[in-house]
Design a protein around this motif. Structure first.
Motif, PDB file in Angstrom:
ATOM      1  N   THR A 114       0.818  -1.071   0.068  1.00 40.17           N
ATOM      2  CA  THR A 114      -0.001   0.085  -0.035  1.00 40.17           C
ATOM      3  C   THR A 114       0.845   1.193  -0.028  1.00 40.17           C
ATOM      4  N   HIS A 115       1.814   1.254   0.817  1.00 47.63           N
ATOM      5  CA  HIS A 115       2.502   2.350   1.008  1.00 47.63           C
ATOM      6  C   HIS A 115       3.790   2.648   0.082  1.00 47.63           C
ATOM      7  N   PHE A 116       4.434   1.304  -0.359  1.00 45.25           N
ATOM      8  CA  PHE A 116       5.811   1.433  -1.105  1.00 45.25           C
ATOM      9  C   PHE A 116       5.555   0.963  -2.382  1.00 45.25           C
ATOM     10  N   GLU A 117       4.119   0.513  -2.580  1.00 45.02           N
ATOM     11  CA  GLU A 117       4.001   0.030  -4.081  1.00 45.02           C
ATOM     12  C   GLU A 117       4.847  -0.945  -4.406  1.00 45.02           C
ATOM     13  N   ILE A 118       5.303  -2.275  -3.525  1.00 46.06           N
ATOM     14  CA  ILE A 118       5.968  -3.120  -3.985  1.00 46.06           C
ATOM     15  C   ILE A 118       5.040  -4.412  -3.646  1.00 46.06           C
ATOM     16  N   PRO A 119       4.994  -5.259  -4.782  1.00 43.24           N
ATOM     17  CA  PRO A 119       4.334  -6.529  -4.688  1.00 43.24           C
ATOM     18  C   PRO A 119       4.665  -7.455  -3.925  1.00 43.24           C
ATOM     19  N   VAL A 120       3.972  -7.804  -2.858  1.00 43.40           N
ATOM     20  CA  VAL A 120       4.496  -8.935  -2.079  1.00 43.40           C
ATOM     21  C   VAL A 120       3.551 -10.042  -2.021  1.00 43.40           C
ATOM     22  N   PHE A 121       4.134 -11.337  -2.000  1.00 43.93           N
ATOM     23  CA  PHE A 121       3.461 -12.739  -1.884  1.00 43.93           C
ATOM     24  C   PHE A 121       3.952 -13.328  -0.816  1.00 43.93           C
ATOM     25  N   ALA A 122       2.988 -13.307   0.379  1.00 46.32           N
ATOM     26  CA  ALA A 122       3.215 -13.716   1.530  1.00 46.32           C
ATOM     27  C   ALA A 122       2.055 -13.702   2.907  1.00 46.32           C
ATOM     28  N   ILE A 123       1.810 -14.531   3.234  1.00 49.49           N
ATOM     29  CA  ILE A 123       0.565 -14.564   4.220  1.00 49.49           C
ATOM     30  C   ILE A 123       1.088 -15.374   5.666  1.00 49.49           C
ATOM     31  N   ARG A 124       1.248 -14.859   6.642  1.00 48.25           N
ATOM     32  CA  ARG A 124       1.727 -15.631   7.778  1.00 48.25           C
ATOM     33  C   ARG A 124       0.890 -16.973   8.042  1.00 48.25           C
ATOM     34  N   GLY A 125       1.442 -17.796   7.848  1.00 48.55           N
ATOM     35  CA  GLY A 125       0.953 -19.249   8.457  1.00 48.55           C
ATOM     36  C   GLY A 125       0.571 -20.113   7.226  1.00 48.55           C
ATOM     37  N   GLU A 126       0.846 -19.741   6.002  1.00 46.21           N
ATOM     38  CA  GLU A 126       0.771 -20.099   4.584  1.00 46.21           C
ATOM     39  C   GLU A 126       0.948 -21.681   4.733  1.00 46.21           C
ATOM     40  N   ASP A 127       0.150 -22.608   3.856  1.00 46.90           N
ATOM     41  CA  ASP A 127       0.696 -23.790   3.936  1.00 46.90           C
ATOM     42  C   ASP A 127       1.698 -24.095   2.738  1.00 46.90           C
ATOM     43  N   SER A 128       2.142 -25.258   2.897  1.00 48.24           N
ATOM     44  CA  SER A 128       3.353 -25.431   1.950  1.00 48.24           C
ATOM     45  C   SER A 128       3.183 -25.112   0.422  1.00 48.24           C
ATOM     46  N   GLU A 129       1.935 -25.498  -0.080  1.00 51.97           N
ATOM     47  CA  GLU A 129       1.308 -25.275  -1.346  1.00 51.97           C
ATOM     48  C   GLU A 129       1.516 -23.805  -1.577  1.00 51.97           C
ATOM     49  N   THR A 130       0.869 -23.196  -0.715  1.00 54.63           N
ATOM     50  CA  THR A 130       0.955 -21.650  -0.833  1.00 54.63           C
ATOM     51  C   THR A 130       2.051 -20.853  -0.905  1.00 54.63           C
ATOM     52  N   TYR A 131       3.147 -21.517  -0.017  1.00 55.11           N
ATOM     53  CA  TYR A 131       4.366 -20.871   0.006  1.00 55.11           C
ATOM     54  C   TYR A 131       5.064 -20.928  -1.276  1.00 55.11           C
ATOM     55  N   TYR A 132       5.131 -22.307  -1.736  1.00 57.89           N
ATOM     56  CA  TYR A 132       5.855 -22.413  -3.011  1.00 57.89           C
ATOM     57  C   TYR A 132       5.085 -21.764  -4.256  1.00 57.89           C
ATOM     58  N   ARG A 133       3.815 -21.627  -4.174  1.00 60.97           N
ATOM     59  CA  ARG A 133       2.828 -20.721  -5.280  1.00 60.97           C
ATOM     60  C   ARG A 133       3.446 -19.376  -4.974  1.00 60.97           C
ATOM     61  N   HIS A 134       3.706 -18.805  -3.809  1.00 59.90           N
ATOM     62  CA  HIS A 134       4.151 -17.505  -3.708  1.00 59.90           C
ATOM     63  C   HIS A 134       5.777 -17.385  -4.252  1.00 59.90           C
ATOM     64  N   ILE A 135       6.457 -18.396  -4.159  1.00 64.04           N
ATOM     65  CA  ILE A 135       7.951 -18.155  -4.575  1.00 64.04           C
ATOM     66  C   ILE A 135       7.793 -18.199  -6.273  1.00 64.04           C
ATOM     67  N   HIS A 136       6.838 -19.214  -6.709  1.00 65.20           N
ATOM     68  CA  HIS A 136       6.559 -18.892  -8.103  1.00 65.20           C
ATOM     69  C   HIS A 136       6.084 -17.673  -8.734  1.00 65.20           C
ATOM     70  N   ALA A 137       5.209 -17.027  -8.011  1.00 66.61           N
ATOM     71  CA  ALA A 137       4.531 -15.833  -8.412  1.00 66.61           C
ATOM     72  C   ALA A 137       5.861 -14.737  -8.287  1.00 66.61           C
ATOM     73  N   ALA A 138       6.817 -14.888  -7.343  1.00 65.94           N
ATOM     74  CA  ALA A 138       8.126 -14.020  -7.379  1.00 65.94           C
ATOM     75  C   ALA A 138       8.589 -14.480  -8.816  1.00 65.94           C
ATOM     76  N   LEU A 139       8.839 -15.650  -9.150  1.00 62.43           N
ATOM     77  CA  LEU A 139       9.597 -15.967 -10.345  1.00 62.43           C
ATOM     78  C   LEU A 139       9.010 -15.416 -11.527  1.00 62.43           C
ATOM     79  N   ASP A 140       7.609 -15.537 -11.664  1.00 63.21           N
ATOM     80  CA  ASP A 140       6.825 -14.974 -12.774  1.00 63.21           C
ATOM     81  C   ASP A 140       7.245 -13.579 -13.030  1.00 63.21           C
ATOM     82  N   HIS A 141       8.049 -12.846 -12.140  1.00 60.14           N
ATOM     83  CA  HIS A 141       8.304 -11.329 -12.381  1.00 60.14           C
ATOM     84  C   HIS A 141       9.559 -11.564 -13.311  1.00 60.14           C
TER      85      HIS A 141
END
Ligand SMILES: NC(=O)c1ccc[n+]([C@@H]2O[C@H](COP(=O)([O-])OP(=O)(O)OC[C@H]3O[C@@H](n4cnc5c(N)ncnc54)[C@H](O)[C@@H]3O)[C@@H](O)[C@H]2O)c1
Length: 435
Positions: free
Chosen positions: A107-134
């Motif tokens: 919101t304040h720095f306009e930096i995309p973030v893919f991370a939610i505390r307590g995410e399960d393993s599948e979401t964790y790796y999905r987020h890593i792949h979202a960062a790689l999509d960059h």
């Protein structure tokens, strides 16, 4: 400025945030307050924000960073963005994300973030792949999950890559293994191995923050308790030192004879874990190794023993073995799982065996991350400046950058040191002069 890297740069239009995945954008104001509070403790990074903001060494460079999403990381991110970087962030651990910080970054720095505390393993790796999509050309990693995923599942990205940096001991160990096997496809700088990183972050950072996590989780007095540190490396040294300062009776277990000897001469009891387990009130792992606390140790522990890990991965404590021994489990406090064994003994596992300082507290204090992340920022600029010239190996941080971080930190602390005289410089560089 560096013509060789023109091909890596994107047109210089600001990137709109089209995608992110965080818990709740409404948490942003609280996150912003905490990020700015931490920045007050990060004078070196503030100096670099000003300098790199002027020089813009990362202009248009696509950066994906897989780091603990904490207030300190947010401040590194603002510096990298100010240096011209086109940055996205994902978490390097499912339990270390501070959701308010993630919200403030978006919101304040306009930096995309893919991370939610307590995410399960599948979401964790999905987020890593979202960062790689960059389609990064620069990676920042903490534990090497991003680099590992890139090599295993997105190898086409390696061809464009300028380089990467690695924040922690375990990541460096993994990346050196990759390089040794000839599998590493771009250069990495081992930020962990800078003196201004491991001597301070691993030692004093972990020393304070791991205890912070244990105390917040349990609120048990350390004074007079037997506190066993498994692994007397840089983190272990700090943890033992600070536990001793709390009045705990510190035991060290080791496999390295030199480190064991050092611990003994530092005044700690040194013994095998099988001997320490029956007398320990706390057992904390910082070894970077697997199953250092195993089934046979749980069988020996006394009732109420608190077991925690501050090493990178949640493999140091053999949790499946503990689960197989347990008859029941309940959660008396937020970061405590109490396992009851068949004979009635209770074993209290903190933070699901994940980094206790990040999962049960807030990670290292900002003043120490100031130095680690100053190294990260300087290494990002260094990698871009040396694009195409570094071999596909794990490189050390150039000593001049390391010393620059120390100089800036000393200056910020108002500490002035002596300088070598011409006579001393000549003497230290000569061999003829003896007794
Ligand atoms: N919690 C944090 O925020 C944080 C910060 C920095 C590093 N780390 C992580 O902490 C871990 C340790 O880092 P470090 O820099 O201290 O590493 P290090 O290599 O300096 O120390 C590890 C020590 O553990 C010992 N060891 C290995 N196997 C053992 C066993 N079976 N029993 C007893 N001792 C054993 C090694 O001999 C070594 O002395 C790594 O996973 C690192 O990535 C965590």
């Amino acid at each position: 400025m560096f013509p060789g890297i023109a091909r890596f740069r994107e047109p210089q239009t600001p990137m709109p945030i089209t995608a992110f995945d965080i818990k709740d954008p409404a948490l942003a104001p609280a996150g912003r307050e905490r990020i700015d509070w931490a920045y007050g403790e990060m004078p070196v990074l503030r100096t670099l924000e000003e300098r790199l903001g002027r020089e813009r060494p990362l202009e248009g460079i696509r950066v994906s960073a897989c780091l603990h999403i904490t207030t300190e990381t947010a401040n590194l991110a603002r510096v990298l963005k100010g240096a011209g970087g086109d940055l996205v962030l994902c978490a390097s651990n499912p339990l270390s994300t501070q959701d308010d910080v993630a919200a403030a970054l978006v919101t304040h720095f306009e930096i995309p973030v893919f991370a939610i505390r307590g995410e399960d393993s599948e979401t964790y790796y999905r987020h890593i792949h979202a960062a790689l999509d960059h389609r990064p050309v620069l990676t920042l990693d903490d534990g090497a999950d991003l680099v590992s995923e890139l090599h295993s599942h997105r190898p086409e990205l390696a061809a464009e890559m300028i380089g990467g940096s690695e924040e922690t001991t375990t990541g460096v160990v993994r990346l050196r293994a990759m390089a040794k096997a000839g599998a590493l496809r771009y250069p990495i700088v081992a930020v962990n191995d800078a003196q201004t990183k491991y001597l301070f972050d691993n030692r004093y950072g972990t020393g304070q923050s791991a205890l912070d996590g244990i105390i917040r989780a349990t609120n048990i007095l350390l004074a007079g308790k037997v506190f066993t540190v498994v692994g007397y490396g840089w983190c272990g040294r700090g943890l033992a030192l600070r536990a001793k300062g709390h009045g705990a009776r510190v035991v060290v277990t080791e496999v390295d004879p030199v480190h064991a000897l050092e611990a003994a001469m530092e005044g700690y009891e040194v013994m095998p874990l099988a001997e320490a387990a029956p007398v320990s009130d706390f057992i904390v792992t910082v070894s970077g190794d697997k199953h250092v606390v195993d089934r046979q140790h749980f069988e020996l522990m006394k009732d109420g023993c608190v077991v925690a890990n501050s090493g990178h991965f949640n493999v140091e404590i053999n949790i499946p073995a503990l689960e197989s021994l347990a008859q029941s489990r309940h959660r008396p406090r937020p970061s405590v799982d109490e396992y009851r064994l068949a004979d009635g003994r209770r074993i209290r596992l903190l933070a699901e065996g994940r980094l206790v300082n990040l999962a049960a507290a807030e990670g290292h204090p900002a003043a120490v991350m100031d130095m680690s992340f100053a190294n990260q920022a300087l290494c990002a600029a260094y990698l871009v400046q040396h694009a195409g010239t570094l071999s596909h190996q794990v490189h050390t941080v150039p000593p001049e950058l390391d010393r620059e971080v120390a100089r800036l930190k000393l200056a910020a602390m108002g500490i002035i040191i002596d300088r070598l005289s011409a006579v001393q410089r000549a003497y230290l560089g000569s061999w003829q002069e003896g007794t």
